[in-house]
Design a protein around this motif. Structure first.
Motif, PDB file in Angstrom:
ATOM      1  N   LYS A 171       0.838  -1.219   0.000  1.00 42.15           N
ATOM      2  CA  LYS A 171       0.000   0.000   0.000  1.00 42.15           C
ATOM      3  C   LYS A 171       0.864   1.256   0.000  1.00 42.15           C
ATOM      4  O   LYS A 171       0.549   2.241  -0.674  1.00 42.15           O
ATOM      5  CB  LYS A 171      -0.960  -0.018   1.192  1.00 42.15           C
ATOM      6  N   ILE A 172       1.943   1.229   0.745  1.00 43.42           N
ATOM      7  CA  ILE A 172       2.812   2.412   0.794  1.00 43.42           C
ATOM      8  C   ILE A 172       3.540   2.603  -0.540  1.00 43.42           C
ATOM      9  O   ILE A 172       3.665   3.723  -1.036  1.00 43.42           O
ATOM     10  CB  ILE A 172       3.751   2.333   2.005  1.00 43.42           C
ATOM     11  N   ALA A 173       3.932   1.515  -1.153  1.00 46.26           N
ATOM     12  CA  ALA A 173       4.578   1.623  -2.479  1.00 46.26           C
ATOM     13  C   ALA A 173       3.607   2.255  -3.475  1.00 46.26           C
ATOM     14  O   ALA A 173       3.996   3.067  -4.314  1.00 46.26           O
ATOM     15  CB  ALA A 173       5.004   0.244  -2.961  1.00 46.26           C
ATOM     16  N   ARG A 174       2.328   1.901  -3.344  1.00 43.58           N
ATOM     17  CA  ARG A 174       1.335   2.449  -4.280  1.00 43.58           C
ATOM     18  C   ARG A 174       1.211   3.955  -4.098  1.00 43.58           C
ATOM     19  O   ARG A 174       1.206   4.710  -5.058  1.00 43.58           O
ATOM     20  CB  ARG A 174      -0.013   1.749  -4.061  1.00 43.58           C
ATOM     21  N   VAL A 175       1.135   4.406  -2.823  1.00 44.34           N
ATOM     22  CA  VAL A 175       1.010   5.843  -2.544  1.00 44.34           C
ATOM     23  C   VAL A 175       2.252   6.602  -3.037  1.00 44.34           C
ATOM     24  O   VAL A 175       2.163   7.740  -3.492  1.00 44.34           O
ATOM     25  CB  VAL A 175       0.793   6.063  -1.024  1.00 44.34           C
TER      26      VAL A 175
END
Ligand code: KG4
Ligand code: ZN
Length: 336
Positions: A171-175
């Motif tokens: 999820k953090i990579a996506r953001v």
């Protein structure tokens, strides 16, 4: 004693995999067809696409696994398959294929819990490993600390109360616009960052010292990213990745070593996709050494989803007399 040849099948998420493993430890083949590129444009796994792709790939993948191993279907002693946890439509493809094969060959069908499969990856990499030991299983869907009392006896000492560790990476990579899967992308970016640039939260529960929570950490990182974006300031991507990765490693390592010390075990294993993370490996090894505990982890290819680990876990289930009948069904929320 005669060798036991197991055909393993794994389709719980976005890898279609089949493997041939002898006596639970010797891998003759481990074919993995990854759908990662297919799902990358959506930033995560799309269940319907995954199921359709598994249907297309399952028979050629099984064929290739047998060919590579130089083993005929008739020589297979049992068929082991992941029946949960995972995406129901994806699991069903593997379960249906395994049932059909085992039924037509008149050989035992073995059901394998995916999380127990991840743990078994360590038996392949470390031929001398034997229970008891403590294992941290951290992947896209799970974060557990498990006491492995014997090859088939598992006791969960701690588990995540919300997101899995790998899920937080994704999820953090996506953001941050780093793409999917997030773990390897964050690890690469973190190499150039300062792990002490930001102090992100590390959650502990007084009543359950080995449980995890990663959703607060995830939200803290995402809020910071949004605030910087609103102010039009440049994102210190490397520092964010390094600080986030350190926060995850800190809790995973602290809780796992705490559990190992309480159980007085001299061996910790790590498993699951997040076990591929080099900071986690190094940090766990360093901290465990201080406590005279050894740390083992699977080779990289065996950390993420693959069928060899399922065949290995299946071998020990078979030895323990645990076979499934033809009513076997997928159990998407199966617990260890
Ligand atoms: O075990 P796995 O293939 O699938 C599940 O059972 O969930 O794990 C995939 C997860 C993903 O969340 C991915 O981002 C994470 O493992 N992962 C990593 C690394 N490689 C894969 N996380 C951190 N560092 C890595 N190098
Ligand atoms: Zn997995």
């Amino acid at each position: 004693m005669k060798d036991t040849i197991i055909l393993g099948i794994e389709t719980s998420c976005d890898e279609t995999s089949a493997a041939v493993v002898v006596n639970g430890r010797q891998v003759l083949s481990n074919v993995i067809s990854s759908q990662v590129d297919l799902h990358a444009e959506y930033g995560g796994v799309v269940p319907e696409i995954a199921s359709r792709k598994h249907v297309e790939l399952i028979l050629p993948v099984i064929d290739n696994a047998l060919k590579e191993a130089g083993v005929s279907l008739e020589e297979v002693d049992a068929v082991a398959v992941t029946y949960g946890p995972g995406l129901v439509g994806a699991l069903l493809v593997g379960v249906a294929a395994a049932k059909a094969l085992a039924f037509s060959l008149n050989k035992p069908l073995i059901r394998v819990n995916h999380i127990e499969g991840h743990i078994a990856a360590n038996y392949i990499t470390h031929p001398d490993l034997e229970p008891p030991y403590v294992c941290l299983v951290a992947s896209g869907g799970h974060s557990h600390i498990v006491h492995i009392a014997s090859y088939t006896e598992f006791r969960v000492l701690g588990r995540t109360r919300d997101d899995a560790a790998g899920e937080a990476f994704d999820k953090i990579a996506r953001v941050l616009g780093l793409g999917y899967p997030g773990g390897p992308a964050i690890e690469r970016a973190a190499k150039a960052g300062n792990p002490e640039a930001f102090r992100f939260p590390r959650v502990k529960f007084a009543d359950a010292p080995y449980d995890f929570s990663f959703s607060g950490l995830k939200t803290a990182v995402i809020n910071m990213v949004h605030q910087l974006q609103q102010k039009g300031e440049p994102l210190p991507v490397e520092d964010i990745c390094a600080s986030f990765q350190q926060a995850v490693a800190d809790v995973l390592v602290e809780h796992t070593i705490g559990a190992a010390k309480e159980l007085k075990t001299d061996t910790i294993c790590i498993a699951g996709g997040v076990a591929a993370n080099s900071l986690l490996r190094e940090y766990m090894s360093k901290k465990a050494r201080e406590e005279h505990i050894r740390v083992l982890y699977p080779q990289l290819k065996l950390c993420t989803d693959n069928a060899a680990m399922i065949a290995s876990a299946g071998y020990y289930a078979l030895k323990n007399g645990c076979t499934a009948d033809w009513r076997l069904n997928a159990v998407p929320s199966l617990r260890i």
